[in-house]
Scaffold this motif. Structure first.
Motif, PDB file in Angstrom:
ATOM      1  N   PRO A 186       1.055  -0.996   0.184  1.00 15.55           N
ATOM      2  CA  PRO A 186       0.010  -0.021   0.016  1.00 15.55           C
ATOM      3  C   PRO A 186       0.848   1.168   0.092  1.00 15.55           C
ATOM      4  O   PRO A 186       1.877   1.151   0.372  1.00 15.55           O
ATOM      5  CB  PRO A 186      -0.777  -0.265   1.307  1.00 15.55           C
ATOM      6  CG  PRO A 186       0.182  -0.835   2.163  1.00 15.55           C
ATOM      7  CD  PRO A 186       0.936  -1.894   1.270  1.00 15.55           C
ATOM      8  N   ALA A 187       0.371   2.539  -0.678  1.00 18.21           N
ATOM      9  CA  ALA A 187       0.962   3.720  -0.441  1.00 18.21           C
ATOM     10  C   ALA A 187       1.162   3.979   1.071  1.00 18.21           C
ATOM     11  O   ALA A 187       0.329   3.856   1.625  1.00 18.21           O
ATOM     12  CB  ALA A 187       0.175   4.737  -1.216  1.00 18.21           C
ATOM     13  N   GLY A 188       2.259   4.559   1.366  1.00 21.04           N
ATOM     14  CA  GLY A 188       2.790   4.957   2.733  1.00 21.04           C
ATOM     15  C   GLY A 188       3.556   3.700   3.294  1.00 21.04           C
ATOM     16  O   GLY A 188       3.887   3.978   4.565  1.00 21.04           O
ATOM     17  N   GLY A 189       3.306   2.453   2.750  1.00 21.69           N
ATOM     18  CA  GLY A 189       3.961   1.378   3.397  1.00 21.69           C
ATOM     19  C   GLY A 189       5.668   1.343   3.247  1.00 21.69           C
ATOM     20  O   GLY A 189       6.155   2.281   2.639  1.00 21.69           O
ATOM     21  N   SER A 190       6.020  -0.014   3.460  1.00 20.58           N
ATOM     22  CA  SER A 190       7.276  -0.178   3.233  1.00 20.58           C
ATOM     23  C   SER A 190       7.654  -1.330   2.616  1.00 20.58           C
ATOM     24  O   SER A 190       6.869  -2.156   2.825  1.00 20.58           O
ATOM     25  CB  SER A 190       8.472   0.212   4.505  1.00 20.58           C
ATOM     26  OG  SER A 190       7.799  -0.722   5.535  1.00 20.58           O
ATOM     27  N   LEU A 191       9.004  -1.522   2.255  1.00 21.18           N
ATOM     28  CA  LEU A 191       9.256  -2.670   1.431  1.00 21.18           C
ATOM     29  C   LEU A 191      10.594  -2.992   1.672  1.00 21.18           C
ATOM     30  O   LEU A 191      11.221  -2.030   1.488  1.00 21.18           O
ATOM     31  CB  LEU A 191       8.851  -2.714   0.117  1.00 21.18           C
ATOM     32  CG  LEU A 191       8.299  -3.847  -0.739  1.00 21.18           C
ATOM     33  CD1 LEU A 191       7.234  -4.584  -0.020  1.00 21.18           C
ATOM     34  CD2 LEU A 191       7.805  -3.662  -2.067  1.00 21.18           C
ATOM     35  N   ARG A 192      11.131  -4.161   1.643  1.00 24.71           N
ATOM     36  CA  ARG A 192      12.498  -4.277   1.634  1.00 24.71           C
ATOM     37  C   ARG A 192      12.975  -5.590   0.543  1.00 24.71           C
ATOM     38  O   ARG A 192      12.395  -6.576   0.377  1.00 24.71           O
ATOM     39  CB  ARG A 192      13.092  -4.890   2.929  1.00 24.71           C
ATOM     40  CG  ARG A 192      14.746  -4.856   3.013  1.00 24.71           C
ATOM     41  CD  ARG A 192      15.327  -5.474   4.147  1.00 24.71           C
ATOM     42  NE  ARG A 192      15.074  -6.900   4.578  1.00 24.71           N
ATOM     43  CZ  ARG A 192      15.739  -7.599   5.597  1.00 24.71           C
ATOM     44  NH1 ARG A 192      16.271  -6.872   6.204  1.00 24.71           N
ATOM     45  NH2 ARG A 192      15.486  -8.741   5.733  1.00 24.71           N
ATOM     46  N   LEU A 193      13.867  -5.179  -0.391  1.00 24.62           N
ATOM     47  CA  LEU A 193      14.174  -5.964  -1.457  1.00 24.62           C
ATOM     48  C   LEU A 193      15.485  -6.576  -1.213  1.00 24.62           C
ATOM     49  O   LEU A 193      16.439  -5.748  -0.715  1.00 24.62           O
ATOM     50  CB  LEU A 193      14.318  -5.202  -2.788  1.00 24.62           C
ATOM     51  CG  LEU A 193      12.971  -4.447  -3.465  1.00 24.62           C
ATOM     52  CD1 LEU A 193      13.114  -3.813  -4.628  1.00 24.62           C
ATOM     53  CD2 LEU A 193      11.719  -5.296  -3.297  1.00 24.62           C
ATOM     54  N   SER A 194      15.726  -7.725  -1.629  1.00 24.77           N
ATOM     55  CA  SER A 194      17.027  -8.329  -1.306  1.00 24.77           C
ATOM     56  C   SER A 194      17.473  -8.852  -2.750  1.00 24.77           C
ATOM     57  O   SER A 194      16.875  -9.022  -3.837  1.00 24.77           O
ATOM     58  CB  SER A 194      17.011  -9.778  -0.424  1.00 24.77           C
ATOM     59  OG  SER A 194      16.252  -9.194   0.802  1.00 24.77           O
ATOM     60  N   CYS A 195      18.960  -8.729  -2.998  1.00 27.69           N
ATOM     61  CA  CYS A 195      19.865  -9.202  -4.114  1.00 27.69           C
ATOM     62  C   CYS A 195      20.885 -10.251  -3.605  1.00 27.69           C
ATOM     63  O   CYS A 195      21.429  -9.511  -3.289  1.00 27.69           O
ATOM     64  CB  CYS A 195      20.182  -8.197  -4.931  1.00 27.69           C
ATOM     65  SG  CYS A 195      21.390  -8.623  -6.171  1.00 27.69           S
ATOM     66  N   ALA A 196      20.642 -11.507  -3.899  1.00 31.65           N
ATOM     67  CA  ALA A 196      21.430 -12.480  -3.531  1.00 31.65           C
ATOM     68  C   ALA A 196      22.403 -12.704  -4.659  1.00 31.65           C
ATOM     69  O   ALA A 196      21.860 -12.860  -5.805  1.00 31.65           O
ATOM     70  CB  ALA A 196      20.858 -13.738  -3.178  1.00 31.65           C
ATOM     71  N   ALA A 197      23.626 -12.632  -4.365  1.00 28.43           N
ATOM     72  CA  ALA A 197      24.630 -12.900  -5.497  1.00 28.43           C
ATOM     73  C   ALA A 197      25.355 -14.305  -4.977  1.00 28.43           C
ATOM     74  O   ALA A 197      25.643 -14.792  -3.980  1.00 28.43           O
ATOM     75  CB  ALA A 197      25.870 -11.962  -5.464  1.00 28.43           C
ATOM     76  N   SER A 198      25.931 -14.902  -6.241  1.00 28.48           N
ATOM     77  CA  SER A 198      26.664 -15.904  -6.379  1.00 28.48           C
ATOM     78  C   SER A 198      27.760 -16.159  -7.474  1.00 28.48           C
ATOM     79  O   SER A 198      27.358 -15.298  -8.365  1.00 28.48           O
ATOM     80  CB  SER A 198      25.742 -17.376  -6.277  1.00 28.48           C
ATOM     81  OG  SER A 198      25.041 -17.266  -7.599  1.00 28.48           O
ATOM     82  N   GLY A 199      28.710 -16.981  -7.393  1.00 31.25           N
ATOM     83  CA  GLY A 199      29.460 -17.205  -8.529  1.00 31.25           C
ATOM     84  C   GLY A 199      31.053 -16.456  -8.430  1.00 31.25           C
ATOM     85  O   GLY A 199      31.825 -17.012  -9.024  1.00 31.25           O
ATOM     86  N   ASP A 200      31.078 -15.408  -7.694  1.00 30.73           N
ATOM     87  CA  ASP A 200      32.298 -14.603  -7.773  1.00 30.73           C
ATOM     88  C   ASP A 200      32.463 -13.841  -6.408  1.00 30.73           C
ATOM     89  O   ASP A 200      31.485 -13.945  -5.413  1.00 30.73           O
ATOM     90  CB  ASP A 200      32.330 -13.491  -8.726  1.00 30.73           C
ATOM     91  CG  ASP A 200      33.893 -13.424  -9.034  1.00 30.73           C
ATOM     92  OD1 ASP A 200      34.035 -12.570 -10.225  1.00 30.73           O
ATOM     93  OD2 ASP A 200      34.857 -13.816  -8.400  1.00 30.73           O
TER      94      ASP A 200
END
Length: 124
Positions: free
Chosen positions: A13-27
């Motif tokens: 919802p507008a006004g809310g929050s979100l956390r994105l993650s980016c997992a790396a592998s290989g190097d």
């Protein structure tokens, strides 16, 4: 070579929050600057935030100042993007990208590797 997988998108919802993650592998993760970009339908890819390979310096797009925060956890080979006070205009596909020995660029062409993106939809 680096493989990147984003997660954490969804409907919020507008006004809310979100956390994105980016997992790396290989190097070796801590040799890469990590960037976040977003692209809304019909619009160009837009720089959101970046963190340099050492984790000491962050950069943010003009619209991201104050609402977006990025940080990295090298022990987990993961970079995060937290968004507060979500707005409908934040609706986009969010991508993470990796730049070997980078200092955190806003230019997408500086990044060698990209994830597949995660969709964020903000409801008004």
């Amino acid at each position: 070579q680096v493989q990147l997988v984003e997660s954490g998108g969804g409907l919020a919802p507008a006004g809310g929050s979100l956390r994105l993650s980016c997992a790396a592998s290989g190097d070796t993760f801590n040799t890469y600057a990590m960037g976040w970009f977003r692209q809304a339908p019909g619009k160009e890819r837009e720089f959101v935030a970046a963190i340099n390979y050492s984790g000491r310096t962050n950069y943010y797009g003009h619209f991201a100042q104050g609402r977006f925060t990025t940080w990295r956890d090298d022990s987990k080979n993961t970079v995060y993007l937290h968004v507060n006070s979500l707005k409908p205009e934040d609706t986009a596909t969010y991508y993470c990208a990796a730049d070997r020995w980078g200092e955190g660029s806003s230019d997408p062409s500086d990044y060698e590797y990209w994830g597949q993106g995660t969709q964020v939809t903000v409801s008004s």
